[in-house]
Design a protein around this motif. Structure first.
Motif, PDB file in Angstrom:
ATOM      1  N   LEU A  46       0.767  -1.286  -0.080  1.00  0.00           N
ATOM      2  CA  LEU A  46      -0.050  -0.048  -0.013  1.00  0.00           C
ATOM      3  C   LEU A  46       0.846   1.387  -0.058  1.00  0.00           C
ATOM      4  CD1 LEU A  46      -2.853  -1.087   2.552  1.00  0.00           C
ATOM      5  CD2 LEU A  46      -2.854  -1.139   0.079  1.00  0.00           C
ATOM      6  N   TYR A  47       2.119   1.164   0.222  1.00  0.00           N
ATOM      7  CA  TYR A  47       3.210   2.252   0.159  1.00  0.00           C
ATOM      8  C   TYR A  47       3.459   2.685  -1.247  1.00  0.00           C
ATOM      9  CZ  TYR A  47       7.422   4.990   0.676  1.00  0.00           C
ATOM     10  OH  TYR A  47       8.214   5.788   0.691  1.00  0.00           O
ATOM     11  N   ARG A  48       2.844   4.051  -1.506  1.00  0.00           N
ATOM     12  CA  ARG A  48       3.094   4.447  -2.892  1.00  0.00           C
ATOM     13  C   ARG A  48       3.955   5.726  -2.797  1.00  0.00           C
ATOM     14  NH1 ARG A  48       1.762   0.229  -3.836  1.00  0.00           N
ATOM     15  NH2 ARG A  48      -0.140  -0.654  -5.454  1.00  0.00           N
ATOM     16  N   PRO A  49       5.323   5.642  -2.754  1.00  0.00           N
ATOM     17  CA  PRO A  49       6.076   6.820  -2.345  1.00  0.00           C
ATOM     18  C   PRO A  49       5.996   8.020  -3.543  1.00  0.00           C
ATOM     19  CG  PRO A  49       7.476   5.273  -3.446  1.00  0.00           C
ATOM     20  CD  PRO A  49       5.896   4.487  -3.220  1.00  0.00           C
ATOM     21  N   PRO A  57      16.536   6.353  -4.437  1.00  0.00           N
ATOM     22  CA  PRO A  57      15.055   5.862  -4.044  1.00  0.00           C
ATOM     23  C   PRO A  57      15.154   5.812  -2.498  1.00  0.00           C
ATOM     24  CG  PRO A  57      16.065   3.888  -4.987  1.00  0.00           C
ATOM     25  CD  PRO A  57      17.077   5.140  -5.246  1.00  0.00           C
ATOM     26  N   LEU A  58      14.100   5.750  -1.804  1.00  0.00           N
ATOM     27  CA  LEU A  58      14.064   5.547  -0.313  1.00  0.00           C
ATOM     28  C   LEU A  58      13.364   3.984  -0.085  1.00  0.00           C
ATOM     29  CD1 LEU A  58      12.779   8.943   0.942  1.00  0.00           C
ATOM     30  CD2 LEU A  58      15.084   8.154   0.856  1.00  0.00           C
ATOM     31  N   PRO A  59      13.833   3.550   1.196  1.00  0.00           N
ATOM     32  CA  PRO A  59      13.191   2.019   1.390  1.00  0.00           C
ATOM     33  C   PRO A  59      11.891   2.214   1.851  1.00  0.00           C
ATOM     34  CG  PRO A  59      14.629   2.997   3.078  1.00  0.00           C
ATOM     35  CD  PRO A  59      14.825   4.006   2.127  1.00  0.00           C
ATOM     36  N   THR A  60      11.207   0.880   1.571  1.00  0.00           N
ATOM     37  CA  THR A  60       9.890   1.084   2.135  1.00  0.00           C
ATOM     38  C   THR A  60      10.072   1.176   3.715  1.00  0.00           C
ATOM     39  OG1 THR A  60       9.023  -0.372   0.267  1.00  0.00           O
ATOM     40  CG2 THR A  60       7.643  -0.718   2.322  1.00  0.00           C
ATOM     41  N   PRO A  61       9.007   1.867   4.144  1.00  0.00           N
ATOM     42  CA  PRO A  61       9.274   2.190   5.651  1.00  0.00           C
ATOM     43  C   PRO A  61       8.682   0.954   6.403  1.00  0.00           C
ATOM     44  CG  PRO A  61       7.300   3.175   4.685  1.00  0.00           C
ATOM     45  CD  PRO A  61       8.142   2.975   3.514  1.00  0.00           C
ATOM     46  N   THR A  62       9.252   0.571   7.397  1.00  0.00           N
ATOM     47  CA  THR A  62       8.924  -0.600   8.387  1.00  0.00           C
ATOM     48  C   THR A  62       8.724   0.089   9.863  1.00  0.00           C
ATOM     49  OG1 THR A  62      11.339  -0.983   9.207  1.00  0.00           O
ATOM     50  CG2 THR A  62      10.371  -2.152   7.233  1.00  0.00           C
ATOM     51  N   LEU A  96      15.832  14.259   8.089  1.00  0.00           N
ATOM     52  CA  LEU A  96      14.941  13.405   9.121  1.00  0.00           C
ATOM     53  C   LEU A  96      13.244  13.713   9.029  1.00  0.00           C
ATOM     54  CD1 LEU A  96      17.009  12.678  11.989  1.00  0.00           C
ATOM     55  CD2 LEU A  96      16.535  11.019  10.196  1.00  0.00           C
ATOM     56  N   TYR A  97      13.091  14.868   8.992  1.00  0.00           N
ATOM     57  CA  TYR A  97      11.576  15.466   8.857  1.00  0.00           C
ATOM     58  C   TYR A  97      11.127  15.168   7.417  1.00  0.00           C
ATOM     59  CZ  TYR A  97       7.551  18.019   9.697  1.00  0.00           C
ATOM     60  OH  TYR A  97       6.219  18.650   9.938  1.00  0.00           O
ATOM     61  N   PHE A  98      12.001  15.493   6.517  1.00  0.00           N
ATOM     62  CA  PHE A  98      11.531  15.358   5.069  1.00  0.00           C
ATOM     63  C   PHE A  98      11.236  13.734   4.761  1.00  0.00           C
ATOM     64  CE2 PHE A  98      12.914  15.323   0.570  1.00  0.00           C
ATOM     65  CZ  PHE A  98      11.744  15.952   0.147  1.00  0.00           C
ATOM     66  N   GLU A  99      12.112  12.779   5.612  1.00  0.00           N
ATOM     67  CA  GLU A  99      11.751  11.360   5.214  1.00  0.00           C
ATOM     68  C   GLU A  99      10.526  11.346   5.999  1.00  0.00           C
ATOM     69  OE1 GLU A  99      12.003   7.186   4.871  1.00  0.00           O
ATOM     70  OE2 GLU A  99      12.345   9.121   3.568  1.00  0.00           O
ATOM     71  N   TRP A 100      10.400  11.722   7.202  1.00  0.00           N
ATOM     72  CA  TRP A 100       9.003  11.633   7.966  1.00  0.00           C
ATOM     73  C   TRP A 100       7.614  12.032   7.131  1.00  0.00           C
ATOM     74  CZ3 TRP A 100       7.861   9.256  12.547  1.00  0.00           C
ATOM     75  CH2 TRP A 100       6.637   9.419  12.968  1.00  0.00           C
ATOM     76  N   MET A 101       7.809  13.018   6.380  1.00  0.00           N
ATOM     77  CA  MET A 101       6.856  13.456   5.722  1.00  0.00           C
ATOM     78  C   MET A 101       6.570  12.724   4.426  1.00  0.00           C
ATOM     79  SD  MET A 101       5.003  16.263   6.700  1.00  0.00           S
ATOM     80  CE  MET A 101       5.009  15.499   8.413  1.00  0.00           C
ATOM     81  N   ILE A 102       7.647  12.342   3.921  1.00  0.00           N
ATOM     82  CA  ILE A 102       7.530  11.097   2.733  1.00  0.00           C
ATOM     83  C   ILE A 102       6.664  10.125   2.978  1.00  0.00           C
ATOM     84  CG2 ILE A 102       8.552   9.880   1.079  1.00  0.00           C
ATOM     85  CD1 ILE A 102      10.788  11.844   0.754  1.00  0.00           C
ATOM     86  N   VAL A 103       7.209   9.397   4.179  1.00  0.00           N
ATOM     87  CA  VAL A 103       6.203   8.319   4.772  1.00  0.00           C
ATOM     88  C   VAL A 103       4.714   8.708   5.188  1.00  0.00           C
ATOM     89  CG1 VAL A 103       6.168   6.721   6.727  1.00  0.00           C
ATOM     90  CG2 VAL A 103       8.321   7.218   5.744  1.00  0.00           C
ATOM     91  N   ALA A 104       4.616   9.924   5.763  1.00  0.00           N
ATOM     92  CA  ALA A 104       3.192  10.500   5.976  1.00  0.00           C
ATOM     93  C   ALA A 104       2.420  10.489   4.736  1.00  0.00           C
ATOM     94  CB  ALA A 104       3.457  11.559   6.777  1.00  0.00           C
ATOM     95  N   MET A 105       3.001  10.988   3.680  1.00  0.00           N
ATOM     96  CA  MET A 105       2.016  11.491   2.603  1.00  0.00           C
ATOM     97  C   MET A 105       2.129  10.419   1.300  1.00  0.00           C
ATOM     98  SD  MET A 105       1.086  14.196   3.774  1.00  0.00           S
ATOM     99  CE  MET A 105       1.357  15.295   5.121  1.00  0.00           C
ATOM    100  N   SER A 106       2.890   9.182   1.592  1.00  0.00           N
ATOM    101  CA  SER A 106       2.632   8.279   0.551  1.00  0.00           C
ATOM    102  C   SER A 106       1.656   7.210   0.694  1.00  0.00           C
ATOM    103  CB  SER A 106       4.189   7.714   0.453  1.00  0.00           C
ATOM    104  OG  SER A 106       5.155   8.742  -0.012  1.00  0.00           O
ATOM    105  N   TYR A 107       0.550   7.463   1.336  1.00  0.00           N
ATOM    106  CA  TYR A 107      -0.517   6.443   1.532  1.00  0.00           C
ATOM    107  C   TYR A 107      -1.765   7.164   1.010  1.00  0.00           C
ATOM    108  CZ  TYR A 107       2.748   3.450   4.356  1.00  0.00           C
ATOM    109  OH  TYR A 107       3.643   2.639   4.649  1.00  0.00           O
ATOM    110  N   GLY A 108      -1.587   7.878   0.008  1.00  0.00           N
ATOM    111  CA  GLY A 108      -2.786   8.389  -0.531  1.00  0.00           C
ATOM    112  C   GLY A 108      -3.301   9.937  -0.282  1.00  0.00           C
TER     113      GLY A 108
END
Length: 305
Positions: A46-49, A57-62, A96-108
């Motif tokens: 369900l992760y759509r970066p 590219p960034l890894p799929t978050p776990t 780190l916050y940039f990655e936090w936002m990418i994770v937050a906004m990559s689910y739709g």
């Protein structure tokens, strides 16, 4: 143009803005976006970066990865708020916050209220050292604040562009606000919705406000602050009616304000001093009762017979 982009500002303003931004990052992790940690519990399919996440590219978050980002970012943001090691801590917090936002906004769903804050985090490390209350002016700090201001105004202007791009004039004449009030409106919004045609007028007003927002840069300083006050009042009404806060955007918008005048630590020290009372000398007398400098300390001679 170069002079406008690098208009010098007091270092105290940069220090205050830096402290506010990094404290908000810490608060954001525990108040506004703690749900990011639970979002990674869903299947990785369900992760759509976002585009940037696919290019790096960034890894799929776990759960482990996001948990490490959370705690490290929380500690570094609090340290960065002190103003120490502004470049090292600043770049680390941004990454780190940039990655936090990418994770937050990559689910739709992608929020547009964090653009100004992300730009602020990206440029603050370039502002150099700054101390609270320092009146010395800095062009590097001025550039950091100006770029953040541009990002804030772009958030408004590009929001209007998106409305025209996807909805055209139907956005202004449709039922956008009515649907928002039905979904998440407050009692105040219900009262406003009962006024005939008011929501349509408000939608035209929002478009006009967003399209004209770049004019804030050509206003005199006094009127510019008044315009920024109007921006804040707009978001206050938004919170009061449809409970949308735009908190990260509001923090970034403080780049327009003379923050060097706000010194809570100094105010706290003065208040503490007042509570303790006036300083006393070695003989127990207060400082106000001590003889004035230059006055004759000898007693006056007695008068009379």
């Amino acid at each position: 143009m170069t002079g406008w982009l690098t208009e010098a500002v007091p270092r105290g303003r940069v220090a205050a803005f830096r402290t506010l931004v990094y404290l908000f990052v810490a608060a954001d992790l525990v108040i506004f976006t703690p749900w990011v940690r639970s979002r990674v519990d869903v299947p990785g399919d369900l992760y759509r970066p976002l585009l940037i996440g696919r290019l790096l590219p960034l890894p799929t978050p776990t759960p482990v990865l996001v948990g490490v980002i959370f705690w490290v970012l929380l500690v570094l943001a609090l340290l960065a708020a002190t103003g120490r090691a502004p470049r090292l801590l600043g770049w680390a917090v941004f990454a780190l916050y940039f990655e936090w936002m990418i994770v937050a906004m990559s689910y739709g769903k992608v929020d547009h209220d964090r653009f100004g804050l992300l730009v602020a985090l990206a440029v603050l490390p370039t502002a150099g050292r700054a101390r609270h209350g320092d009146p010395t002016r800095t062009e590097a700090g001025g550039w950091a604040l100006r770029v953040t201001q541009i990002a804030v105004i772009c958030t408004y202007f590009l929001a209007a562009w998106a409305k025209f791009r996807f909805g055209g004039l139907d956005w202004a004449t449709g039922s956008v606000l009515a649907r928002a009030i039905i979904r998440r409106g407050t009692d105040l919004a219900d009262l406003i919705a009962q006024v005939p045609h008011l929501l349509i007028v408000a939608q035209f007003g929002i478009l006009a406000f967003e399209l004209l927002s770049p004019l804030v840069f050509v206003l005199p300083a006094r009127w510019r602050l008044a315009a920024v006050g109007f921006f804040y009042s707009f978001h206050l009404v938004t919170i009061a009616t449809i409970t949308i806060s735009f908190a990260p955007h509001l923090v970034a918008m403080t780049s327009f304000l003379p923050l060097e005048r706000i010194r809570p630590v100094l105010w706290a020290r003065r208040r503490l001093t007042r509570r303790r009372g006036p300083a006393r000398g070695p003989d127990g007398e207060t400082a106000s009762a001590a003889p004035l400098a230059g006055a004759d300390p000898r007693p006056e001679p007695a008068t009379g017979g």
